[in-house]
Every structure is written in structure tokens, then in C-alpha cells.
Design an enzyme around this catalytic site. Structure first.
Site, PDB file in Angstrom:
ATOM      1  N   LYS A  13     -55.262  93.602 108.235  1.00 33.70           N
ATOM      2  CA  LYS A  13     -55.029  92.221 107.794  1.00 33.70           C
ATOM      3  C   LYS A  13     -54.780  91.295 108.980  1.00 33.70           C
ATOM      4  O   LYS A  13     -55.312  90.185 109.030  1.00 33.70           O
ATOM      5  CB  LYS A  13     -53.843  92.165 106.822  1.00 33.70           C
ATOM      6  CG  LYS A  13     -54.009  92.965 105.553  1.00 33.70           C
ATOM      7  CD  LYS A  13     -52.862  92.754 104.588  1.00 33.70           C
ATOM      8  CE  LYS A  13     -51.524  93.160 105.158  1.00 33.70           C
ATOM      9  NZ  LYS A  13     -51.452  94.609 105.454  1.00 33.70           N
ATOM     10  N   ARG A  87     -45.450  89.840  97.392  1.00 31.39           N
ATOM     11  CA  ARG A  87     -45.433  91.288  97.279  1.00 31.39           C
ATOM     12  C   ARG A  87     -45.039  91.741  95.874  1.00 31.39           C
ATOM     13  O   ARG A  87     -45.121  92.927  95.572  1.00 31.39           O
ATOM     14  CB  ARG A  87     -44.471  91.897  98.302  1.00 31.39           C
ATOM     15  CG  ARG A  87     -44.938  91.703  99.741  1.00 31.39           C
ATOM     16  CD  ARG A  87     -44.096  92.494 100.712  1.00 31.39           C
ATOM     17  NE  ARG A  87     -44.587  92.319 102.084  1.00 31.39           N
ATOM     18  CZ  ARG A  87     -44.087  92.948 103.131  1.00 31.39           C
ATOM     19  NH1 ARG A  87     -43.091  93.805 102.961  1.00 31.39           N
ATOM     20  NH2 ARG A  87     -44.572  92.750 104.346  1.00 31.39           N
ATOM     21  N   ARG A 126     -53.583 104.270 117.028  1.00 31.19           N
ATOM     22  CA  ARG A 126     -53.642 102.879 117.474  1.00 31.19           C
ATOM     23  C   ARG A 126     -52.499 102.519 118.416  1.00 31.19           C
ATOM     24  O   ARG A 126     -51.428 103.110 118.400  1.00 31.19           O
ATOM     25  CB  ARG A 126     -53.648 101.925 116.280  1.00 31.19           C
ATOM     26  CG  ARG A 126     -52.297 101.691 115.632  1.00 31.19           C
ATOM     27  CD  ARG A 126     -52.376 100.666 114.507  1.00 31.19           C
ATOM     28  NE  ARG A 126     -51.076 100.508 113.860  1.00 31.19           N
ATOM     29  CZ  ARG A 126     -50.844  99.674 112.862  1.00 31.19           C
ATOM     30  NH1 ARG A 126     -51.838  98.944 112.368  1.00 31.19           N
ATOM     31  NH2 ARG A 126     -49.637  99.577 112.333  1.00 31.19           N
ATOM     32  N   ARG A 161     -46.196 101.894 117.768  1.00 32.93           N
ATOM     33  CA  ARG A 161     -45.035 101.780 116.905  1.00 32.93           C
ATOM     34  C   ARG A 161     -44.419 103.154 116.681  1.00 32.93           C
ATOM     35  O   ARG A 161     -45.124 104.138 116.476  1.00 32.93           O
ATOM     36  CB  ARG A 161     -45.433 101.181 115.543  1.00 32.93           C
ATOM     37  CG  ARG A 161     -45.639  99.695 115.582  1.00 32.93           C
ATOM     38  CD  ARG A 161     -46.021  99.137 114.241  1.00 32.93           C
ATOM     39  NE  ARG A 161     -45.120  99.529 113.157  1.00 32.93           N
ATOM     40  CZ  ARG A 161     -44.985  98.836 112.025  1.00 32.93           C
ATOM     41  NH1 ARG A 161     -45.692  97.734 111.847  1.00 32.93           N
ATOM     42  NH2 ARG A 161     -44.176  99.246 111.078  1.00 32.93           N
ATOM     43  N   ARG A 172     -44.607 104.649 103.954  1.00 31.08           N
ATOM     44  CA  ARG A 172     -44.895 103.207 103.906  1.00 31.08           C
ATOM     45  C   ARG A 172     -46.008 102.899 102.917  1.00 31.08           C
ATOM     46  O   ARG A 172     -45.957 101.895 102.196  1.00 31.08           O
ATOM     47  CB  ARG A 172     -45.275 102.713 105.307  1.00 31.08           C
ATOM     48  CG  ARG A 172     -44.075 102.621 106.255  1.00 31.08           C
ATOM     49  CD  ARG A 172     -44.487 102.634 107.706  1.00 31.08           C
ATOM     50  NE  ARG A 172     -45.372 101.533 108.060  1.00 31.08           N
ATOM     51  CZ  ARG A 172     -46.091 101.489 109.188  1.00 31.08           C
ATOM     52  NH1 ARG A 172     -46.033 102.499 110.046  1.00 31.08           N
ATOM     53  NH2 ARG A 172     -46.851 100.453 109.447  1.00 31.08           N
TER      54      ARG A 172
END
Length: 222
Positions: A13, A87, A126, A161, A172
Site C-alpha cells: 500500500k 479499519r 524486505r 523491522r 499481524r
């Protein structure tokens, strides 16, 4: 034109939003960015945000809607991208009411469809540039051999991360689906929803989104 980007963590996104900002003059409204900006703004709304955050409390939907209202009143030539909001169904209703009250419309809701196993594989590989947030991937877009970011030129400042691991990602993803799955049906019923392949090549996903925004894809084609 105002749009919502829906998709689980790592669906791309942010990458697609940056492209729309650069090519269409849109403004990305990220809840986290708005809260951080407001906290240091000194405005009445900003002071409310700072007080809530200082207490360690959750920022209410009312405050987030207030921040979005401020942004809408400032205007944007290319329109707005809602990223990370709504959300929940209550937030979706509140956003719809806000847009109606300000004379704005919601022109498209783009859901980025992914395969969870492939998504986990992609995310665990990533890293991002600490200078500009440009995303790299060990397989599909490796960090340049000279260690310089291709976007901002910063050297050797790439981060992963801590929660970009398989176990955390699956947690998640489950949280995302539990909270936002109802939004798919909500916006489908309103005739706003279109799907794109979130795991395609970046350029291919950009083209799919452009087709949606330019009227070339049937709504609800997921």
C-alpha cells in the site's frame, strides 16, 4: 478523487500510495503520520492528540476524524488516499459521514489481494531505506551493490523491522483479517470496491490501479 487502499501488512500500500502522490498529485493520509504531525502542531486538535498520547491512551475515532477533516479543508489538487483508515465498520460510517458533510466523495476502494504464504515470504526478505522509506527485497529488488539508495542516495542505512518474521507476520495478518474483513463486504455493497493483484510486479500493480481510477476495471472484480 478520493480513494481507500485496503490490504494486509506488506501488500504494498505504501509503495503504491507514493506512486499516486508523485504521478497524480494526491495526498496520502496515513493515520500514524497525521497523529505524529498533529502532536507537534500546537493546534487545539494537536494538543488533544498530545495529551492522549502522553497518557498512553488510544486515540479515539473522533480525534482521527477531526484530523482528517482538517486535511480535507486544506484541500488537495489530486484528492486524498486514505491509508490505514478506516479499519472498522464504525470508522467507515464516520468517514462516509465526514465526506458527505464536506461535499467530498469516495471514488474508489482498492483492495490489494495477496496469497498469505507468498506475502510472508516476500516480507521476511524486505528492508527499507532509513532515509526515505524506499523498500528493497533480497530477491526481487536487492539493495544496490554500492550501498546507496536508488531513491535518495543515502548510503548504508537499510533497516529490517523487528517484527518482519514469520511468526509475527502471521499474527499481524490474523489481526488484519479479523478487523477489516467486514470492510470488503461493506464497500462491495456500496459499489466502491475493486481488486488488484497485490503480489504482482510494482509496475503491473501501478497499471492495475490506474485502470481502476481511470474507469477501466469493473467494480468488485475480485
Amino acid at each position: 478523487m478520493n480513494i481507500i487502499l485496503l490490504g494486509p501488512p506488506g501488500a504494498g500500500k505504501g509503495t503504491q500510495a507514493r506512486h499516486l502522490v508523485e504521478t497524480r498529485g494526491m495526498v496520502q493520509l496515513s493515520t500514524g503520520d497525521m497523529l505524529r504531525e498533529a502532536k507537534d502542531s500546537g493546534t487545539e486538535m494537536g494538543n488533544r492528540v498530545a495529551e492522549v498520547m502522553a497518557k498512553g491512551e488510544l486515540v479515539t475515532d473522533e480525534i482521527v476524524i477531526g484530523l482528517i477533516r482538517e486535511k480535507l479543508e486544506q484541500g488537495a489538487k489530486g484528492g486524498f488516499i486514505f491509508d490505514g483508515f478506516p479499519r472498522t465498520l464504525a470508522q467507515a460510517d464516520a468517514l462516509g459521514d465526514l465526506l458527505n458533510s464536506t461535499g467530498e466523495t469516495l471514488d474508489a476502494v482498492i483492495a490489494m489481494e495477496v496469497n498469505d504464504d507468498a506475502l510472508v515470504e516476500r516480507i521476511t526478505a524486505r528492508s527499507t531505506c532509513g532515509g526515505c522509506g524506499e523498500v528493497y527485497n533480497d530477491v526481487t529488488k536487492p539493495i544496490p551493490a554500492d550501498g546507496k539508495c536508488t531513491n535518495c542516495g543515502k548510503e548504508n542505512d537499510f533497516k529490517r523491522r523487528a517484527d518482519d518474521n514469520e511468526e509475527s507476520l502471521k499474527t499481524r495478518l490474523m489481526e488484519y483479517y479479523k478487523k477489516t474483513s467486514m470492510l470488503i463486504g461493506y464497500y462491495y455493497a456500496k459499489g466502491n470496491l475493486s481488486w488488484v493483484d497485490g503480489l504482482g510486479e510494482i509496475g503491473a500493480v501501478q497499471n492495475e490501479i490506474s485502470q481502476v481510477l481511470d474507469g477501466g476495471v469493473d467494480v468488485g472484480n475480485g
